[in-house]
Design a protein around this motif. Structure first.
Motif, PDB file in Angstrom:
ATOM      1  N   VAL A 115      -5.177   0.169  -9.540  1.00 60.30           N
ATOM      2  CA  VAL A 115      -5.426  -1.038  -8.732  1.00 60.30           C
ATOM      3  C   VAL A 115      -5.102  -2.289  -9.539  1.00 60.30           C
ATOM      4  O   VAL A 115      -4.480  -3.238  -9.023  1.00 60.30           O
ATOM      5  CB  VAL A 115      -6.885  -1.056  -8.240  1.00 60.30           C
ATOM      6  N   CYS A 116      -5.504  -2.291 -10.804  1.00 56.13           N
ATOM      7  CA  CYS A 116      -5.178  -3.440 -11.669  1.00 56.13           C
ATOM      8  C   CYS A 116      -3.661  -3.636 -11.745  1.00 56.13           C
ATOM      9  O   CYS A 116      -3.167  -4.778 -11.659  1.00 56.13           O
ATOM     10  CB  CYS A 116      -5.749  -3.213 -13.068  1.00 56.13           C
ATOM     11  N   TYR A 117      -2.932  -2.574 -11.902  1.00 58.56           N
ATOM     12  CA  TYR A 117      -1.474  -2.656 -12.020  1.00 58.56           C
ATOM     13  C   TYR A 117      -0.843  -3.219 -10.750  1.00 58.56           C
ATOM     14  O   TYR A 117      -0.012  -4.141 -10.811  1.00 58.56           O
ATOM     15  CB  TYR A 117      -0.921  -1.267 -12.343  1.00 58.56           C
ATOM     16  N   GLY A 271      -7.160  -9.705   5.439  1.00 55.08           N
ATOM     17  CA  GLY A 271      -6.931 -10.082   6.822  1.00 55.08           C
ATOM     18  C   GLY A 271      -5.827  -9.269   7.451  1.00 55.08           C
ATOM     19  O   GLY A 271      -6.015  -8.602   8.471  1.00 55.08           O
ATOM     20  N   VAL A 272      -4.644  -9.308   6.875  1.00 60.54           N
ATOM     21  CA  VAL A 272      -3.513  -8.542   7.383  1.00 60.54           C
ATOM     22  C   VAL A 272      -3.062  -7.578   6.297  1.00 60.54           C
ATOM     23  O   VAL A 272      -3.256  -7.813   5.107  1.00 60.54           O
ATOM     24  CB  VAL A 272      -2.332  -9.468   7.780  1.00 60.54           C
ATOM     25  N   VAL A 273      -2.466  -6.487   6.724  1.00 61.32           N
ATOM     26  CA  VAL A 273      -1.987  -5.473   5.782  1.00 61.32           C
ATOM     27  C   VAL A 273      -0.705  -5.975   5.133  1.00 61.32           C
ATOM     28  O   VAL A 273       0.219  -6.396   5.817  1.00 61.32           O
ATOM     29  CB  VAL A 273      -1.728  -4.140   6.498  1.00 61.32           C
ATOM     30  N   PRO A 274      -0.609  -5.976   3.797  1.00 57.49           N
ATOM     31  CA  PRO A 274       0.612  -6.454   3.141  1.00 57.49           C
ATOM     32  C   PRO A 274       1.772  -5.501   3.381  1.00 57.49           C
ATOM     33  O   PRO A 274       1.602  -4.373   3.830  1.00 57.49           O
ATOM     34  CB  PRO A 274       0.205  -6.498   1.669  1.00 57.49           C
ATOM     35  N   GLN A 275       2.965  -6.016   3.089  1.00 57.55           N
ATOM     36  CA  GLN A 275       4.143  -5.179   3.278  1.00 57.55           C
ATOM     37  C   GLN A 275       4.140  -3.969   2.349  1.00 57.55           C
ATOM     38  O   GLN A 275       4.592  -2.889   2.717  1.00 57.55           O
ATOM     39  CB  GLN A 275       5.406  -6.017   3.036  1.00 57.55           C
ATOM     40  N   ASP A 276       3.619  -4.153   1.143  1.00 52.73           N
ATOM     41  CA  ASP A 276       3.522  -3.045   0.192  1.00 52.73           C
ATOM     42  C   ASP A 276       2.215  -2.282   0.457  1.00 52.73           C
ATOM     43  O   ASP A 276       1.139  -2.704   0.028  1.00 52.73           O
ATOM     44  CB  ASP A 276       3.553  -3.569  -1.242  1.00 52.73           C
ATOM     45  N   VAL A 280      -2.842  -1.170  -0.869  1.00 53.71           N
ATOM     46  CA  VAL A 280      -3.983  -0.853  -0.013  1.00 53.71           C
ATOM     47  C   VAL A 280      -4.393   0.610  -0.166  1.00 53.71           C
ATOM     48  O   VAL A 280      -5.584   0.934  -0.227  1.00 53.71           O
ATOM     49  CB  VAL A 280      -3.648  -1.165   1.452  1.00 53.71           C
ATOM     50  N   ILE A 281      -3.413   1.503  -0.251  1.00 54.08           N
ATOM     51  CA  ILE A 281      -3.719   2.926  -0.407  1.00 54.08           C
ATOM     52  C   ILE A 281      -4.470   3.178  -1.720  1.00 54.08           C
ATOM     53  O   ILE A 281      -5.468   3.914  -1.756  1.00 54.08           O
ATOM     54  CB  ILE A 281      -2.421   3.759  -0.349  1.00 54.08           C
TER      55      ILE A 281
END
Length: 481
Positions: A115-117, A271-276, A280-281
């Motif tokens: 997650v940090c990366y 708020g919205v899911v980012p393109q990458d 999120v996963i």
């Protein structure tokens, strides 16, 4: 396998004679009164009976010609087999759940680093810094404690006789330990050593059981000094299990619990899911692994604590699993309420947490705990207050009984307070957010269902799975662990 010194045969005790015509010796069952299970315990009027946690001690008398007249009895002993209860031994289930703990800890640390990366790649410096701090500081602290405990055990073995004799460690062993601690995986090497000690204790137990089936009767001199060949791997595994479980508990409350709230807060703030989608996963994986690690460390610590106390019955793995589900559901509801409330009300979460911490700290102080007292009973008031403050912070996420006394009313009071807080925070969040948010209603429903399931699992544990078993619905105090 029990060793009985011949001098002990002369002490006054209660004897029940059992003569076996087909054996070349007469056998007597030895039941000293009032000595607890270690000495063998029998109920009046029932004769020889099974012992709750030990086995009946069988003294075998045989016509035996000693090497010489007046042979020093204090240096001789008979070795014979007895029936023993091995409920606390290291089983295959213990090995499996130890592997689960290793993978859980490793995945938890690995997902946090990932997650940090990914946050760094996104350019979110603030979230990256918070996640890195929550990951690195607790890990460094826990590994420092673990390494210090290793050094303390080594110093203790050199200065005076330790409570549990340990095998000698070579320079290679110390190098391996140091390497694991440098890469922040100190608890992992402890889990590996726990596996080794447990498997060796299992091997020793099988050897004793084989001799028990053969009724192995030997005559030997008592060894004067303890060597590595006489290491009690069973007690060593119990001690290592307790230390490792305590370290995992520290790491969970210092790293997993804050990480849970932080990552759910970040997910809600997006708020919205980012393109990458990978970010999120990985965040969802971090939340899942942290929740699992926190819940499992609580259940494992309770089991290890009971296992290390001789007058406590050991928890079954079924009971441990039910307690894990209880902790998993209640903590999930708690962190979800805190994180979603923080996502909408921001800094208002700090007064809520500080208020809860203050109330819980006063409550713990009111119980007059004595964890920091000296061996002579002298009070250490400052250390005790600091300990109470730490427990008050733990109560932000879950309840831990810190005093061996009835817990029914404690659990009732704690969970009533937590339910009111959770309900207030999640309802305020629900009223503040719009219905267009895709998890607007699901988050509210999941929060209440998760908390309710946790309470149901808690009732099932104390009613059916607690080691004392069959705790009634009233007028029976629960145990602290």
């Amino acid at each position: 396998m029990v060793a009985v010194n011949e001098l002990e045969m002369q002490s006054p005790a209660h004897w029940d004679d059992v003569h076996n015509a087909h054996l070349p010796y007469s056998r007597k069952l030895h039941y000293p009164r009032g000595q607890g299970y270690q000495a063998g315990m029998v109920q009046e009027g029932r004769g020889p009976s099974r012992v709750s946690e030990g086995g009946h001690i069988e003294t075998i008398l045989q016509e035996h010609h000693y090497p010489c007249h007046g042979y020093p009895l204090q240096q001789t002993e008979f070795i014979f087999a007895g029936q023993m209860d091995h409920a606390g031994d290291f089983t295959l289930a213990s090995a499996f759940f130890t592997l689960v703990a290793i993978f859980s800890y490793t995945i938890d640390i690995g997902t946090d680093i990932a997650v940090c990366y990914f946050l760094h790649l996104e350019g979110n410096s603030w979230w990256f810094g918070l996640t890195l701090a929550v990951t690195a500081i607790p890990s460094l602290t826990v590994n420092a404690f673990s390494l210090r405990w290793y050094m303390h055990d080594q110093e203790e073995s050199k200065t005076h006789s330790p409570s549990v004799h340990r095998p000698k460690m070579s320079k290679v062993d110390w190098a391996v330990r140091l390497f694991f601690h440098l890469i922040l995986l100190g608890p992992v090497i402890r889990y590996i050593e726990l596996m080794i000690y447990g498997l060796r204790s299992r091997r020793d137990r099988r050897q004793k059981q084989r001799k028990a089936r053969e009724w192995d009767l030997t005559f030997r001199r008592t060894p004067e000094n303890t060597t590595d060949d006489n290491v009690d791997y069973c007690q060593l595994a119990i001690q290592e299990d307790r230390d490792t479980a305590l370290l995992s508990l520290f790491e969970s409350f210092m790293e997993s619990a804050p990480q849970l709230v932080l990552q759910i807060y970040i997910l809600a703030e997006r708020g919205v899911v980012p393109q990458d989608l990978w970010t999120v996963i990985i965040q969802i994986a971090s939340v899942t692994s942290s929740l699992f690690e926190l819940s499992w460390s609580l259940a494992s610590y309770h089991r290890a604590l009971r296992r290390s106390v001789q007058d406590k019955r050991n928890m079954t793995w079924g009971g441990t699993t039910i307690q894990f589900l209880w902790r998993y559901c209640t903590i999930a509801a708690r962190v979800l309420s805190l994180a979603l409330f923080a996502s909408e009300y921001g800094y208002w979460m700090f007064p809520v947490c500080i208020g809860h911490w203050g109330i819980m700290t006063v409550w713990v102080m009111h119980q007059q705990t004595s964890f920091c007292d000296t061996e002579t009973g002298e009070k250490r008031q400052c250390e005790e207050y600091l300990f109470n403050m730490v427990i008050g912070a733990v109560y932000l996420f879950c309840f831990l009984n810190v005093k061996d006394e009835p817990t029914r009313l404690k659990y009732l009071a704690y969970y009533i307070i937590v339910f009111i807080e959770n309900s207030s925070m999640i309802v305020l969040w629900y009223l503040r957010t719009g219905p267009t948010l895709w998890y607007h209603l699901p988050a509210l429903v999941v929060d209440f269902i998760s908390f309710s399931l946790g309470i149901i699992f808690m009732q099932l544990y104390y009613r059916f799975c607690h080691p004392e078993s069959n705790i009634p619905c009233r007028d029976r105090p629960a145990s602290c662990c």
